[in-house]
Write a protein that holds these residues in place. Structure first.
Motif, PDB file in Angstrom:
ATOM      1  N   ASN A 173       2.089   6.305  -6.975  1.00  0.00           N
ATOM      2  CA  ASN A 173       1.099   7.307  -7.363  1.00  0.00           C
ATOM      3  C   ASN A 173       1.704   8.711  -7.325  1.00  0.00           C
ATOM      4  OD1 ASN A 173      -1.466   8.318  -8.060  1.00  0.00           O
ATOM      5  ND2 ASN A 173      -1.986   8.666  -5.932  1.00  0.00           N
ATOM      6  N   GLU A 174       2.487   8.971  -6.256  1.00  0.00           N
ATOM      7  CA  GLU A 174       3.148  10.274  -6.162  1.00  0.00           C
ATOM      8  C   GLU A 174       4.169  10.440  -7.282  1.00  0.00           C
ATOM      9  OE1 GLU A 174       4.784  10.309  -2.286  1.00  0.00           O
ATOM     10  OE2 GLU A 174       2.872  10.676  -1.260  1.00  0.00           O
TER      11      GLU A 174
ATOM     12  N   LYS B 212       0.829  -1.199   0.000  1.00  0.00           N
ATOM     13  CA  LYS B 212       0.000   0.000   0.000  1.00  0.00           C
ATOM     14  C   LYS B 212       0.865   1.251   0.000  1.00  0.00           C
ATOM     15  CE  LYS B 212      -3.713   2.250   2.624  1.00  0.00           C
ATOM     16  NZ  LYS B 212      -4.568   2.151   3.824  1.00  0.00           N
TER      17      LYS B 212
ATOM     18  N   LYS C 209       1.295   4.048  -2.943  1.00  0.00           N
ATOM     19  CA  LYS C 209       1.189   5.484  -2.677  1.00  0.00           C
ATOM     20  C   LYS C 209       2.380   6.230  -3.259  1.00  0.00           C
ATOM     21  CE  LYS C 209       0.513   8.812   1.070  1.00  0.00           C
ATOM     22  NZ  LYS C 209       0.376   8.977   2.540  1.00  0.00           N
ATOM     23  N   GLU C 210       3.596   5.645  -3.058  1.00  0.00           N
ATOM     24  CA  GLU C 210       4.797   6.276  -3.612  1.00  0.00           C
ATOM     25  C   GLU C 210       4.758   6.295  -5.137  1.00  0.00           C
ATOM     26  OE1 GLU C 210       8.118   4.207  -2.051  1.00  0.00           O
ATOM     27  OE2 GLU C 210       7.848   4.918   0.011  1.00  0.00           O
TER      28      GLU C 210
END
Length: 296
Positions: A110-111, A103, A107-108
């Motif tokens: 996505n960033e 997860k 997130k990383e």
């Protein structure tokens, strides 16, 4: 308290049964006590009963052993199931940890995608700016060679001095200067062949503010066509002797001495604090060092 009038009560029945048992035992003893055969029969009966009880005990012990083995097997099976369940729970715990880590990685990512979108937009803007720069450079360069153009350098036709070439370089723009400085430095270092694509990538990185970017086919062809056209014009004027040996390679045979001095002078003038271009000077200096490393 109410009196219980029922007879016999449970307590009375207990007393009567005990009395009857004692009476029967006493009567049996008195009546048969002197009869030896009866005593022998009773002893024999006791022996038979003892044997039967022993057999029953043996059978019961076998039954108990079988029951114990069955119980032990069930306990072992249960223990194995518990162990498997514990292992599965441990695996689930590890999977949970992996999912939490995944997860975080998502997130990383996505960033990173958001950052890449920003970089892509910057690259797109840089490419558009670079295309405009190509057109301006191409126009400026050919105007400097066109006698009809007001930007044409008016000098004596036979006076190809260093000053003539300096004036021509002043009107040529940064990209022609980069190309000529590359060819001149390769000639000074006695490097016969230069890969234009390789150094054009470095120039594009400079234009993009230091960001790494790969040349697409269209951009590379635009670079190369301008370079080939400019170098062909210099070659036809006998300012340089350059051959286009491969798709992306040029072979530097010779460069006019005055033109070579003008290129060196122009590059050095970029280091001037007032009228110079320090970033371009640093870039050309880096390119010069890279050519030296390639020579080694």
């Amino acid at each position: 308290m109410e009196k219980n009038d029922k007879f016999p009560t449970r307590k009375d029945m207990t007393y009567w049964i005990i009395i009857l048992i004692l009476f029967m035992v006493g009567s049996f003893t008195v009546y048969y006590g002197s009869n030896k055969d009866m005593v022998s029969h009773i002893g024999f009966g006791g022996t038979i009963v003892s044997i039967l009880l022993a057999v029953i005990a043996i059978i019961y012990s076998f039954y108990q052993s079988s029951t114990y083995e069955s119980t032990t097997y069930k306990l072992d099976t249960s223990a194995q199931k518990i162990e498997e369940a514990t292992k599965q729970l441990s695996d689930v715990s590890e999977i949970k940890t992996v999912l939490e880590s995944f997860k975080g990685e998502v997130k990383e990512i996505n960033e990173s995608i958001i950052d890449l979108k920003g970089i892509s937009n910057n690259i797109g803007n840089g490419v558009n700016s670079m295309k405009e720069s190509f057109e301006n450079t191409k126009t400026t360069f050919f105007e400097s060679f066109n006698p009809i153009s007001p930007k044409h350098v008016e000098v004596d036709e036979i006076d190809f001095s260093t000053n003539y070439f300096i004036k021509m370089l002043d009107n040529g723009g940064n990209f022609p200067l980069f190309t000529l400085a590359l060819a001149n430095q390769a000639h000074i270092n006695k490097i016969s062949k230069v890969n234009l694509r390789q150094y054009n990538k470095i120039y594009m990185k400079f234009l993009m503010g230091g960001k790494q970017a790969d040349l697409g086919k269209d951009i590379h062809e635009a670079f190369r066509n301008i370079q080939f056209g400019m170098l062909s014009a210099y070659k036809s004027s006998r300012f340089v002797d350059i051959d286009f040996v491969e798709d992306d390679f040029i072979q530097i045979n010779d460069i006019n001495e005055n033109l070579s001095q003008a290129i060196v002078h122009k590059v050095e003038s970029l280091n001037d604090e007032q009228d110079g271009d320090k970033p371009l000077y640093d870039f050309l200096l880096t390119m010069k060092n890279k050519l030296s490393w390639d020579e080694e």
